[in-house]
Design a protein around this motif. Structure first.
Motif, short mmCIF file in Angstrom:
data_model
loop_
_atom_site.label_atom_id
_atom_site.label_comp_id
_atom_site.label_asym_id
_atom_site.label_seq_id
_atom_site.Cartn_x
_atom_site.Cartn_y
_atom_site.Cartn_z
N LEU A 155 -23.43 12.96 32.90
CA LEU A 155 -24.05 14.28 32.83
C LEU A 155 -25.56 14.11 32.77
O LEU A 155 -26.09 13.49 31.84
CB LEU A 155 -23.56 15.03 31.58
N TYR A 156 -26.25 14.65 33.77
CA TYR A 156 -27.72 14.62 33.77
C TYR A 156 -28.21 16.05 33.58
O TYR A 156 -27.81 16.96 34.33
CB TYR A 156 -28.27 14.04 35.06
N GLN A 157 -29.07 16.25 32.58
CA GLN A 157 -29.47 17.60 32.19
C GLN A 157 -30.97 17.82 32.37
O GLN A 157 -31.78 16.95 32.04
CB GLN A 157 -29.12 17.81 30.71
N LEU A 158 -31.30 19.00 32.89
CA LEU A 158 -32.70 19.42 32.96
C LEU A 158 -33.09 19.86 31.55
O LEU A 158 -32.60 20.87 31.05
CB LEU A 158 -32.85 20.56 33.96
N HIS A 159 -33.98 19.10 30.93
CA HIS A 159 -34.25 19.29 29.50
C HIS A 159 -34.84 20.66 29.21
O HIS A 159 -34.54 21.28 28.19
CB HIS A 159 -35.20 18.18 29.01
N ARG A 160 -35.70 21.12 30.08
CA ARG A 160 -36.21 22.49 30.05
C ARG A 160 -36.55 22.90 31.47
O ARG A 160 -37.05 22.08 32.25
CB ARG A 160 -37.46 22.64 29.17
N VAL A 161 -36.31 24.16 31.81
CA VAL A 161 -36.72 24.68 33.11
C VAL A 161 -38.24 24.76 33.12
O VAL A 161 -38.86 25.28 32.19
CB VAL A 161 -36.10 26.06 33.37
N ASP A 162 -38.85 24.23 34.17
CA ASP A 162 -40.30 24.25 34.34
C ASP A 162 -40.69 25.57 35.00
O ASP A 162 -40.31 25.83 36.15
CB ASP A 162 -40.72 23.05 35.22
N ARG A 166 -22.80 12.22 37.81
CA ARG A 166 -21.50 12.83 38.09
C ARG A 166 -21.54 14.35 37.99
O ARG A 166 -20.86 15.04 38.74
CB ARG A 166 -20.46 12.27 37.13
N ALA A 167 -22.27 14.90 37.03
CA ALA A 167 -22.34 16.34 36.84
C ALA A 167 -23.72 16.71 36.30
O ALA A 167 -24.44 15.86 35.76
CB ALA A 167 -21.25 16.81 35.88
N LEU A 168 -24.05 18.00 36.44
CA LEU A 168 -25.39 18.46 36.07
C LEU A 168 -25.32 19.52 34.97
O LEU A 168 -24.42 20.36 34.95
CB LEU A 168 -26.11 19.05 37.28
N GLY A 169 -26.32 19.48 34.09
CA GLY A 169 -26.41 20.47 33.03
C GLY A 169 -27.82 20.98 32.85
O GLY A 169 -28.80 20.34 33.26
N LEU A 170 -27.94 22.14 32.22
CA LEU A 170 -29.22 22.74 31.86
C LEU A 170 -29.34 22.75 30.34
O LEU A 170 -28.34 22.76 29.62
CB LEU A 170 -29.30 24.18 32.37
N SER A 171 -30.57 22.77 29.86
CA SER A 171 -30.81 22.87 28.43
C SER A 171 -31.74 24.04 28.15
O SER A 171 -32.77 24.19 28.82
CB SER A 171 -31.43 21.58 27.89
N GLU A 172 -31.36 24.89 27.20
CA GLU A 172 -32.15 26.04 26.78
C GLU A 172 -32.51 26.94 27.96
O GLU A 172 -33.65 27.38 28.11
CB GLU A 172 -33.42 25.58 26.06
N ALA A 173 -31.54 27.25 28.82
CA ALA A 173 -31.77 28.07 30.00
C ALA A 173 -31.32 29.51 29.74
O ALA A 173 -30.46 29.78 28.90
CB ALA A 173 -31.02 27.50 31.19
N THR A 174 -31.91 30.43 30.49
CA THR A 174 -31.51 31.82 30.43
C THR A 174 -30.33 32.06 31.37
O THR A 174 -30.02 31.23 32.24
CB THR A 174 -32.66 32.74 30.84
N VAL A 175 -29.69 33.23 31.23
CA VAL A 175 -28.59 33.57 32.13
C VAL A 175 -29.07 33.59 33.57
O VAL A 175 -28.39 33.08 34.48
CB VAL A 175 -27.97 34.92 31.73
N GLU A 176 -30.24 34.16 33.82
CA GLU A 176 -30.76 34.23 35.18
C GLU A 176 -31.02 32.83 35.74
O GLU A 176 -30.71 32.55 36.90
CB GLU A 176 -32.05 35.05 35.21
N ILE A 230 -18.34 27.27 32.32
CA ILE A 230 -19.39 26.29 32.02
C ILE A 230 -19.24 25.85 30.56
O ILE A 230 -19.11 26.68 29.66
CB ILE A 230 -20.79 26.90 32.25
N THR A 231 -19.26 24.56 30.33
CA THR A 231 -19.17 24.04 28.96
C THR A 231 -20.47 24.33 28.22
O THR A 231 -21.56 24.07 28.73
CB THR A 231 -18.91 22.53 28.97
N PHE A 232 -20.36 24.87 27.02
CA PHE A 232 -21.54 25.13 26.19
C PHE A 232 -21.63 24.02 25.15
O PHE A 232 -20.73 23.86 24.32
CB PHE A 232 -21.46 26.49 25.51
N VAL A 233 -22.71 23.25 25.19
CA VAL A 233 -22.93 22.15 24.25
C VAL A 233 -23.91 22.63 23.19
O VAL A 233 -25.09 22.89 23.48
CB VAL A 233 -23.46 20.90 24.97
#
Length: 320
Positions: free
Chosen positions: A124-131, A153-163, A202-205
């Motif tokens: 799982l590779y996650q975008l730590h914050r949207v720029d 293998r899979a992608l995740g977002l961190s602290e992202a909005t619904v949009e 979507i899994t919520f961590v």
């Protein structure tokens, strides 16, 4: 350990309680950090089924990934390895950082993470914050290329909005969203992020499910915090806020005493009660607390418990 599926488009199963490794190298109490104990902590987590092991290039910076890499050597097949990129540390002493979601940065960051972790891919590779200076579609597209190349293998977002989640999903499936969720940080419920994740598979961590340690009841005054600790920079941990926020943790302790468990276990169980796709990610650097945290997956809160916890007073101080 009960498990949850990582995202809708994978077959990867993860324990509903994972292990956040940040505090082993960064952010919290700098006293008593010991690599051998940290490695034992990771191994204990795996033994208990806490298979999601989470780190980031920011932590240290960089040193936490190296530590995790040494800890998982020889046990790679037993875990789901997650890391993050997109936050660049400017000043380690004050934890000041800036966002960098440029495609070229994310590619270089991921490849550097693989080297530090000593692996050929992360699960799982996650975008730590949207720029905000880079369209999320561009950042996400670059990360999707890493999936196509087999580095992720899979992608995740961190602290992202619904949009932001919707926009990313239009480019490539979002497997997970990692945000702070706890009894004193309920923003993902208020802003609809958790509900959106539930609808979309979507899994919520949930990171910091113990309120950065506060909900365990260990920190009643500022003197209880270690002298060198990043929580001194958090508004909720000022002396005045800590005093006011005892009104938040005291009811949690009351529920815990009635159920014969710890306040930390009640806090984690509340997070898990928010949905079947919610995974709790408490951080610790000692095997003892890994075991205590993992045991929370067996605790089912009653309607009475949940009603009491729903009526907690407002928190004094912001998250950052």
């Amino acid at each position: 350990m009960r498990t949850a599926t990582l995202g809708r488009d994978t077959t990867t199963e993860i324990g509903v309680i994972g292990l956040g490794c940040m505090g082993m190298s960064w952010g919290y109490d700098e006293r008593g950090r010991d690599e051998r104990t940290s490695i034992e902590t990771v191994h204990r987590a795996l033994d208990l089924g806490c298979t999601l092991i989470d780190t980031a290039d920011q932590y240290g910076p960089f040193t936490n990934e190296e530590l995790v890499g040494r800890a998982i050597a020889g046990r790679r097949d037993e875990l789901v390895l997650a890391t993050k990129g997109g936050l660049v540390v400017d000043d380690p002493a004050t934890f000041r950082a800036h966002r960098d979601g440029r495609p070229e940065h994310l590619r270089a960051a991921c490849e550097a993470s693989l080297r530090r972790l000593g692996v050929d891919h992360v699960d799982l590779y996650q975008l730590h914050r949207v720029d905000t200076e880079v369209p999320v579609e561009e950042s996400w597209g670059a990360m999707a290329e890493l999936v196509a190349e087999g580095k992720v293998r899979a992608l995740g977002l961190s602290e992202a909005t619904v949009e932001e989640i919707r926009r990313a999903s239009a480019v490539h499936p979002v497997a997970s969203v990692q945000s702070e969720l706890s009894l004193w940080s309920r923003e993902p419920l208020a802003d609809g992020v958790l509900q959106h994740c539930t609808r979309e598979g979507i899994t919520f961590v949930a990171y910091a499910p113990l309120g950065r340690g506060f909900l365990s009841g260990r920190y009643r005054t500022s003197q209880d915090l270690p002298e060198v600790d990043g929580r001194h920079f958090i508004p909720r941990f000022t002396p005045e806020a800590l005093a006011a926020n005892q009104a938040v943790v005291d009811p949690v302790r009351k529920v815990a005493e009635r159920r014969g468990v710890t306040a930390a276990q009640v806090s984690i169980a509340w997070v898990l009660a928010q949905g079947e796709r919610v995974v709790a990610l408490p951080g610790t650097k000692t095997p003892r607390y890994v075991a205590e945290n993992a045991a929370a997956q067996a605790l089912t809160l009653t309607a009475e418990d949940l009603a009491e916890l729903a009526d907690l007073p407002a928190v004094t101080g912001t998250r950052y």
